[in-house]
Design a protein around this motif. Structure first.
Motif, short mmCIF file in Angstrom:
data_model
loop_
_atom_site.label_atom_id
_atom_site.label_comp_id
_atom_site.label_asym_id
_atom_site.label_seq_id
_atom_site.Cartn_x
_atom_site.Cartn_y
_atom_site.Cartn_z
N LEU A 79 -5.98 7.43 -12.50
CA LEU A 79 -5.25 6.67 -12.68
C LEU A 79 -5.46 5.86 -13.76
O LEU A 79 -6.55 5.40 -14.06
N GLU B 294 -7.69 1.85 -9.50
CA GLU B 294 -7.37 1.78 -8.08
C GLU B 294 -7.47 0.52 -7.40
O GLU B 294 -8.39 -0.18 -7.86
N GLY B 295 -6.64 0.41 -6.15
CA GLY B 295 -7.12 -0.89 -5.42
C GLY B 295 -7.23 -0.46 -3.98
O GLY B 295 -6.71 0.66 -3.63
N CYS B 296 -7.55 -1.12 -3.18
CA CYS B 296 -7.75 -0.98 -1.52
C CYS B 296 -7.91 -2.25 -0.95
O CYS B 296 -8.38 -3.00 -0.99
N LEU B 297 -6.84 -1.76 0.27
CA LEU B 297 -6.78 -3.02 1.16
C LEU B 297 -8.07 -3.69 1.78
O LEU B 297 -8.18 -4.63 2.09
N GLY C 146 0.65 -0.94 0.09
CA GLY C 146 -0.14 -0.01 0.01
C GLY C 146 0.74 1.14 -0.07
O GLY C 146 1.87 1.17 0.39
N VAL C 147 0.42 2.23 -0.53
CA VAL C 147 0.99 3.46 -0.44
C VAL C 147 0.49 4.56 0.40
O VAL C 147 0.87 5.62 0.90
N GLY C 148 -0.65 4.17 1.06
CA GLY C 148 -1.38 4.95 2.03
C GLY C 148 -2.08 3.91 2.91
O GLY C 148 -2.63 2.79 2.57
N HIS D 101 -11.23 7.96 2.70
CA HIS D 101 -11.58 7.01 3.83
C HIS D 101 -11.81 7.61 5.07
O HIS D 101 -12.55 7.08 5.89
N GLN E 6 -9.30 1.91 8.41
CA GLN E 6 -8.92 0.71 7.83
C GLN E 6 -8.11 -0.37 8.93
O GLN E 6 -8.11 -1.52 8.53
N HIS F 100 -7.34 9.20 -2.17
CA HIS F 100 -8.08 8.08 -1.80
C HIS F 100 -7.90 8.04 -0.31
O HIS F 100 -8.86 7.42 0.02
N GLU F 101 -6.81 8.61 0.38
CA GLU F 101 -7.01 8.47 1.63
C GLU F 101 -7.76 9.31 2.47
O GLU F 101 -8.40 8.87 3.38
#
Ligand SMILES: O=CN(O)CCNC(=O)c1cccc(Cl)c1Cl
Ligand code: NI
Length: 186
Positions: free
Chosen positions: A107, A111-114, A58-60, A160, A65, A156-157
């Motif tokens: 992008l 995108e993707g998300c944990l 992850g970058v964030g 959240h 989360q 993105h962050e």
């Protein structure tokens, strides 16, 4: 340290809540939370360690989360090349987007998300450029201007912290619809 079992998944109400602002000076608990979130990102971006601990990179990582409905997110955006300094490394609190471009950005890869196990394909439409004001861990107010990939990651962050997940921004009728007002970012 956090493992994938500690990551809240879509369906958990905490991911759809408005997170609470953090106060300063940070409590010992919030200082530990910040350190643990950044530690996850560092380990998740190390090929050997992420394999060892089975971590999705992850970058964030935002506090909701890991089950804390607090306005805090760790961000670690690697540099262009292997040994470069990170583009951004920090834990930001109570972030606010105080201005943004008319132009949208997305992008090219989506995108993707944990917190979302199934990747949802499509362009995630966001602002191309943003000005963000936040407090750092010392409680100092910082204002930065971002564009392209770093701007996308910050959005993105910050989403959240307001109960928004990336797929909320994907065109449901045509996920890969292109328009001339959007800059597609590699
Ligand atoms: O909220 C943070 N995560 O879910 C961590 C996993 N996702 C990513 O690192 C990620 C991947 C692609 C595009 C963006 Cl913008 C991001 Cl943020
Ligand atoms: Ni995410």
């Amino acid at each position: 340290m956090y493992l994938m079992k500690d990551i809240t998944r879509d369906g958990n109400p905490v991911l759809r809540q408005e997170a609470s602002k953090v106060t300063f000076p940070l409590s010992a608990e919030n200082e530990k939370l910040a350190a643990d979130m950044m530690e996850y990102l560092v380990i998740s971006q190390d090929e050997t360690l992420n394999e060892k601990y089975k971590l999705r990179p992850g970058v964030g990582l935002a506090a909701p989360q890991v089950g804390h409905s607090k306005q805090m997110t760790a961000i670690l955006i690697p540099g262009e090349y292997e040994d470069d300094e990170p583009l951004f490394k920090g834990v930001i609190c109570n972030p606010v987007i105080i201005s943004h471009s008319v132009q949208n950005g997305a992008l090219e890869m989506g995108e993707g998300c944990l917190s979302v196990d199934e990747d949802v394909p499509g362009f995630v439409i966001r602002h191309e450029r943003i000005t963000v004001r936040f407090q750092n861990l010392a409680g100092e107010t910082v204002k930065i201007r971002l564009k392209d990939y770093p701007a996308i990651v910050f959005q993105h962050e910050i989403d959240h912290l307001h109960g928004i997940l990336y797929y909320d921004h994907i065109n449901k009728l045509d996920p890969w619809a292109e328009d001339e007002d959007t800059k597609y970012i590699k």
